[in-house]
Design an enzyme around this catalytic site. Structure first.
Site, PDB file in Angstrom:
ATOM      1  N   HIS A 114       0.888  -1.173   0.000  1.00 51.02           N
ATOM      2  CA  HIS A 114       0.000   0.000   0.000  1.00 51.02           C
ATOM      3  C   HIS A 114       0.930   1.228   0.000  1.00 51.02           C
ATOM      4  O   HIS A 114       1.744   1.355  -0.910  1.00 51.02           O
ATOM      5  CB  HIS A 114      -0.896  -0.103   1.234  1.00 51.02           C
ATOM      6  CG  HIS A 114      -2.166   0.668   1.163  1.00 51.02           C
ATOM      7  ND1 HIS A 114      -3.257   0.359   1.938  1.00 51.02           N
ATOM      8  CD2 HIS A 114      -2.534   1.756   0.441  1.00 51.02           C
ATOM      9  CE1 HIS A 114      -4.235   1.225   1.680  1.00 51.02           C
ATOM     10  NE2 HIS A 114      -3.818   2.073   0.790  1.00 51.02           N
ATOM     11  N   ILE A 116       4.178   3.634   0.699  1.00 49.05           N
ATOM     12  CA  ILE A 116       5.602   3.344   0.871  1.00 49.05           C
ATOM     13  C   ILE A 116       6.352   4.622   1.253  1.00 49.05           C
ATOM     14  O   ILE A 116       5.885   5.733   0.997  1.00 49.05           O
ATOM     15  CB  ILE A 116       6.233   2.743  -0.412  1.00 49.05           C
ATOM     16  CG1 ILE A 116       6.147   3.712  -1.597  1.00 49.05           C
ATOM     17  CG2 ILE A 116       5.566   1.427  -0.786  1.00 49.05           C
ATOM     18  CD1 ILE A 116       6.820   3.199  -2.861  1.00 49.05           C
ATOM     19  N   ASN A 167      -2.830   2.739   5.881  1.00 46.96           N
ATOM     20  CA  ASN A 167      -2.933   3.205   4.503  1.00 46.96           C
ATOM     21  C   ASN A 167      -1.568   3.681   4.011  1.00 46.96           C
ATOM     22  O   ASN A 167      -0.951   3.076   3.162  1.00 46.96           O
ATOM     23  CB  ASN A 167      -3.984   4.324   4.445  1.00 46.96           C
ATOM     24  CG  ASN A 167      -4.248   4.808   3.035  1.00 46.96           C
ATOM     25  OD1 ASN A 167      -3.334   5.153   2.314  1.00 46.96           O
ATOM     26  ND2 ASN A 167      -5.513   4.820   2.633  1.00 46.96           N
ATOM     27  N   ASP A 168      -1.074   4.777   4.600  1.00 41.04           N
ATOM     28  CA  ASP A 168       0.189   5.344   4.116  1.00 41.04           C
ATOM     29  C   ASP A 168       1.164   5.514   5.275  1.00 41.04           C
ATOM     30  O   ASP A 168       0.778   5.453   6.450  1.00 41.04           O
ATOM     31  CB  ASP A 168      -0.086   6.693   3.438  1.00 41.04           C
ATOM     32  CG  ASP A 168       1.049   7.131   2.534  1.00 41.04           C
ATOM     33  OD1 ASP A 168       1.959   6.322   2.253  1.00 41.04           O
ATOM     34  OD2 ASP A 168       1.044   8.305   2.101  1.00 41.04           O
ATOM     35  N   ASN A 223      -5.760   9.332   4.672  1.00 43.27           N
ATOM     36  CA  ASN A 223      -5.220   8.619   3.507  1.00 43.27           C
ATOM     37  C   ASN A 223      -3.731   8.899   3.376  1.00 43.27           C
ATOM     38  O   ASN A 223      -2.956   8.518   4.242  1.00 43.27           O
ATOM     39  CB  ASN A 223      -6.041   9.056   2.283  1.00 43.27           C
ATOM     40  CG  ASN A 223      -5.830   8.189   1.080  1.00 43.27           C
ATOM     41  OD1 ASN A 223      -4.714   7.822   0.750  1.00 43.27           O
ATOM     42  ND2 ASN A 223      -6.902   7.846   0.404  1.00 43.27           N
TER      43      ASN A 223
END
Ligand SMILES: *[C@@H]1O[C@H](CO)[C@@H](O)[C@H](O)[C@H]1NC(C)=O
Ligand SMILES: *[C@@H]1O[C@H](CO)[C@@H](O)[C@H](O)[C@H]1NC(C)=O
Ligand SMILES: *[C@@H]1O[C@H](CO)[C@@H](O)[C@H](O)[C@H]1NC(C)=O
EC number: 3.1.1.2
Length: 246
Positions: A114, A116, A167-168, A223
């Site tokens: 997902h 990186i 997510n991030d 996000n």
């Protein structure tokens, strides 16, 4: 009497969901008319036809790209292929992507990358941190980048009870990062309900080997996350941009 009550509650429930769906369309601008714009110097990068999730670029111009995310309810162009990390040299005239070989004790078949983030230490060694969803769980994988061999060596899987629905990620130092959690519930239908009811329960986490904590909350769905060059400000995006001062 009982039936009437059930019908009334059902009607009220449906009305509420309808109202929330309209609000969601407005919030995400989903009903906005989008004008088509011809991209000028853009071209399709071969080898990424099955999608890509995130990108992080080193000061040297080497870019890491994670393959398209596989998640319930989201379309996937290659549902049966394991995830990959690609490398692209932006200094080239016509940059091409190359899938990086992964070595070390790591289950490549369940790799589902997902967000990186890269980190360069004092010895100029490059590390890549990857949010992974093996079997729909959330972990953070730490890799060392071997530039000569064009490969990634898996060093460590980071797990913690707070590192859920990730997510991030944005790395600050050795095994120190901020990560976003994009939904609170893990059950698919509860996630849908969470979106429809606009429950702002998702948040931003800080991780270090010594301490793991929630540092910002109240997001509908936190996000992407990034950091300013001086590492003083962080921004997380989804429906509204918010900056976090460290
Ligand atoms: C929705 O789109 C309009 C027009 O492009 C823009 O002005 C507005 O800021 C957008 N709203 C949100 C919440 O993104
Ligand atoms: C895209 O996915 C298809 C179907 O899984 C696969 O055959 C193909 O090799 C993939 N293409 C790339 C560029 O990864
Ligand atoms: C990846 O590893 C395989 C097996 O070790 C090797 O045959 C292949 O050449 C490597 N690919 C790259 C791009 O280094």
């Amino acid at each position: 009497m009982g039936k009437l009550l059930v019908l009334t509650l059902l009607g009220a429930g449906l009305a509420l969901i309808g109202e929330r769906l309209v609000a969601l369309r407005q919030r995400t601008n989903a009903s906005r008319e989008v004008r088509s714009v011809e991209p000028r110097s853009c071209h399709l990068i071969e080898g990424l036809e099955n999608g890509s999730e995130d990108i992080d670029i080193l000061p040297s111009g080497l870019a890491f790209i994670s393959s398209g995310l596989k998640y319930p309810g989201m379309p996937s162009f290659a549902p049966n292929e394991p995830g990959q990390i690609f490398l692209m040299d932006l200094n080239e005239q016509n940059p091409r992507v190359q899938a990086l070989n992964i070595s070390g004790d790591f289950d490549k078949a369940s790799f589902n990358p997902h967000g990186i983030s890269t980190f360069i230490d004092e010895d100029k060694t490059v590390y890549l941190y990857v949010v992974n969803h093996p079997h729909m769980k959330s972990t953070v994988e730490k890799f060392k980048f071997e530039e000569q061999q064009h490969s990634l060596v898996h060093l460590k899987t980071i797990k913690h009870e707070l590192l859920k629905s990730l997510n991030d990620i944005v790395v600050l130092g050795p095994e120190q990062f901020y990560a976003t959690r994009d939904h609170y519930f893990t059950n698919f239908f509860l996630v849908l309900l969470e979106i429809i009811l606009d429950l702002r329960w998702s948040h931003v986490l800080f991780y270090s080997p010594r301490e793991v904590k929630v540092v910002a909350k109240g997001f509908s769905s936190a996000n992407g996350i990034t950091v300013s060059l001086d590492k003083k400000y962080f921004a997380s995006r989804m429906f509204y941009l918010r900056s976090l001062k460290s």
